[in-house]
Scaffold this motif. Structure first.
Motif, PDB file in Angstrom:
ATOM      1  N   SER A 117       0.838  -1.194   0.000  1.00  0.00           N
ATOM      2  CA  SER A 117       0.000   0.000   0.000  1.00  0.00           C
ATOM      3  C   SER A 117       0.880   1.253   0.000  1.00  0.00           C
ATOM      4  O   SER A 117       2.065   1.210   0.338  1.00  0.00           O
ATOM      5  N   ARG A 118       0.270   2.372  -0.366  1.00  0.00           N
ATOM      6  CA  ARG A 118       1.005   3.635  -0.359  1.00  0.00           C
ATOM      7  C   ARG A 118       1.448   3.994   1.057  1.00  0.00           C
ATOM      8  O   ARG A 118       2.556   4.512   1.263  1.00  0.00           O
ATOM      9  N   GLN A 165      -0.708  -3.153   5.787  1.00  0.00           N
ATOM     10  CA  GLN A 165      -1.671  -3.073   4.690  1.00  0.00           C
ATOM     11  C   GLN A 165      -1.155  -3.691   3.396  1.00  0.00           C
ATOM     12  O   GLN A 165      -1.679  -3.432   2.314  1.00  0.00           O
ATOM     13  N   SER A 166      -0.123  -4.519   3.505  1.00  0.00           N
ATOM     14  CA  SER A 166       0.472  -5.142   2.328  1.00  0.00           C
ATOM     15  C   SER A 166       0.148  -6.631   2.298  1.00  0.00           C
ATOM     16  O   SER A 166       0.039  -7.272   3.342  1.00  0.00           O
ATOM     17  N   GLN A 195      -1.398   4.637  -6.193  1.00  0.00           N
ATOM     18  CA  GLN A 195      -2.566   3.923  -5.676  1.00  0.00           C
ATOM     19  C   GLN A 195      -2.160   2.591  -5.064  1.00  0.00           C
ATOM     20  O   GLN A 195      -2.606   2.237  -3.974  1.00  0.00           O
ATOM     21  N   LYS A 196      -1.311   1.840  -5.759  1.00  0.00           N
ATOM     22  CA  LYS A 196      -0.773   0.590  -5.245  1.00  0.00           C
ATOM     23  C   LYS A 196       0.634   0.398  -5.798  1.00  0.00           C
ATOM     24  O   LYS A 196       0.997   0.969  -6.822  1.00  0.00           O
TER      25      LYS A 196
END
Length: 405
Positions: A117-118, A165-166, A195-196
Motif C-alpha cells: 500500500s502507499r 496493509q500489504s 494507488q498501489k
C-alpha cells in the motif's frame, strides 16, 4: 541527465531510461485514456536527447494545461501553451542495450509478488530518511509470510516495521535481502499519486522491481542486486533457455511479434507450434538483438526496435566470452556427466568440468524448458557471484552437454 528511449504502441507510450551508474532502470507508461486527440499514429521507437530545455518544458505541464506530444523517428517535441521544445534523436549506448537485455531476463524469472500500500511505502521511505547508518550491514530485509502481514527489517539496527496493509501473494515463507536500499528514494515524488505498488522479488542479491499504479499512468523502477553491479554486467539472460534456433524460425517469431505488437509466450507456442523452451530462446535472442522487450505490467513480450539493423546482423551479448569459453570446454572433451535424475519436474545433473586451473565438481538444476533454476560450482567466480551474476562457464558447459549440443 540521460536520454530516454520512447516507444509508441497502440496501448500506450513508454519512456525508458537508466540511472547514471546504470544500477536503476525506470519506465513511465502513459495509458491510452491519458492521450486524446490523436492526429496520427504509427508504432515505433526512438531515443532522444533529454536536454535541459525539454526538462523545463515537461516540468511546466499542469493539470489544466493542454499539452501536445509529438514522437517521430527523428525526435520528440513537447508543446504546452505557447511554448514548444523539440529535441533530436541520438544513438542508444551499447551498455543500455546490454542493460535492457538483463532487465528483461530478470523480469521473466519467477517473481514473488508483494502488493504494498502507499501507506506502507511511505513508512519505509520515512524510516530510511530519518535513519543514517554509519557502518554495515545495510540491507533491507523483507520477511514474507503467507496470510500474515509482511515485515521490513532495517540493518544494522535490526528494527522491524510491520507492513500492515500489504499482501504477499505466495504460498511459502521467504526472507529476501535487498542492498542499495536508498535508491528507493526515487519513488518519493510519486507518493501523492500512487494507488498501489506491486513489488516483484526474486531472491537475496537479485534485482527487484517496483511497479507503481498511478491510475492514469504507471511507473516501474528496477534496482539491481547491488549499486556497484549495473544491469549491463549481470548476464542474467544466460540463465534462460538456450536451445538451437534456426534463422528461419527466428524470423517467423519476429514477424509475428511485429504484426501483433504484443504477445505472450503461450500465444507464440500456439501460433507457431513450438515448445515453450524454443519459444523462450527465440524471444530471448530477439531481446539480445534489440528487437523486443518484456513488459512486466502486461506480462507479455513487445516489439520494440531499438536499432534499425537487420536481425541477422545484430547481436548484443552481456558476456559473449562466457558462452565461447563454455563451448570450448565442451569441444575439448573436458565435461563429464556423473549423475542425472528428475525431481519435482526439474532435471538435476551432476558432473565434472576440467577448467584451465583445475577440475571442478558442478551441479546443475534445469527446468522443463532448459532454463537454469539452481547450480553449484567449485570455481572462484561462482564462489563470489553464485547465480546473481549469471551462470559461470562451467555451468554453461555442463548444460550444453546435458542438452546434447
Amino acid at each position: 541527465l540521460l536520454d530516454p528511449l520512447i516507444t509508441v504502441a497502440s496501448d500506450g507510450v513508454f519512456f525508458e531510461a537508466f540511472s547514471q551508474d546504470e544500477s536503476c532502470y525506470a519506465r513511465v507508461t502513459l495509458h491510452p485514456e491519458l492521450l486524446t486527440d490523436l492526429e496520427a499514429f504509427q508504432s515505433g521507437t526512438t531515443n532522444v536527447d533529454f536536454s535541459p530545455a525539454l526538462v523545463e518544458a515537461l516540468a511546466s505541464i499542469r493539470p489544466r494545461t493542454d499539452t501536445r506530444l509529438k514522437v517521430e523517428r527523428e525526435g520528440f517535441s513537447v508543446a504546452a501553451d505557447d511554448k514548444q521544445v523539440k529535441v533530436k534523436k541520438v544513438k542508444v549506448p551499447d551498455s543500455w542495450l546490454r542493460g535492457f537485455l538483463n532487465v528483461q531476463a530478470a523480469m521473466t524469472l519467477p517473481l514473488k509478488v508483494l502488493e504494498m500500500s502507499r501507506t506502507d511505502l511511505r513508512n519505509l521511505l520515512a524510516f530510511l530518511q530519518s535513519h543514517k547508518e554509519r557502518q554495515g550491514p545495510r540491507a533491507l530485509v523483507l520477511r514474507l509470510r503467507p496470510n500474515k502481514p509482511a515485515e521490513a527489517v532495517f540493518e544494522p539496527w535490526n528494527l522491524t516495521v510491520t507492513l500492515t496493509q500489504s499482501v504477499y501473494h505466495g504460498d511459502e515463507e521467504r526472507e529476501i535481502r535487498l542492498w542499495g536500499r536508498r535508491r528507493l528514494f526515487l519513488l518519493r515524488r510519486l507518493l501523492p499519486k500512487i494507488q498501489k505498488v506491486f513489488v516483484g522479488l526474486i531472491d537475496s542479491g537479485y534485482p527487484s522491481f517496483w511497479l507503481c499504479d498511478l491510475g492514469f499512468a504507471s511507473f516501474t523502477l528496477g534496482i539491481s542486486g547491488w549499486t556497484v553491479r549495473p544491469f549491463a554486467s549481470s548476464a542474467l539472460h544466460l540463465l534462460k533457455p538456450r536451445k538451437q534456433v534456426s534463422p528461419e524460425l527466428l524470423t517467423q517469431v519476429a514477424e509475428l511479434l511485429r504484426y501483433r505488437q504484443k504477445v505472450t509466450t503461450q500465444e507464440i507456442c500456439q501460433r507457431l507450434s513450438l515448445d515453450k523452451g524454443t519459444a523462450l530462446t527465440a524471444l530471448g535472442f530477439l531481446c539480445e538483438r534489440g528487437k523486443a522487450m518484456f513488459d512486466l505490467e502486461a506480462n507479455a513480450y513487445r516489439w520494440r526496435e531499438v536499432t534499425e539493423m537487420p536481425i541477422e546482423e545484430l547481436r548484443v551479448d552481456a558476456d559473449p566470452q562466457r558462452e565461447v569459453d563454455a563451448l570450448r570446454l565442451v569441444q575439448q572433451g573436458r565435461v563429464k556427466i556423473t549423475d542425472e535424475r528428475l525431481s519435482g519436474g526439474h532435471r538435476i545433473i551432476a558432473g565434472t568440468v576440467r577448467g584451465d586451473t583445475g577440475t571442478y565438481a558442478v551441479t546443475l538444476t534445469l527446468d522443463a524448458e532448459g532454463g537454469i533454476v539452481d547450480g553449484e560450482c567449485e570455481c572462484t567466480w561462482f564462489r563470489f557471484n553464485h547465480l546473481r551474476g549469471g551462470p559461470c562457464k562451467h555451468l554453461l558447459a555442463l548444460r550444453l552437454v546435458a542438452q546434447g549440443e
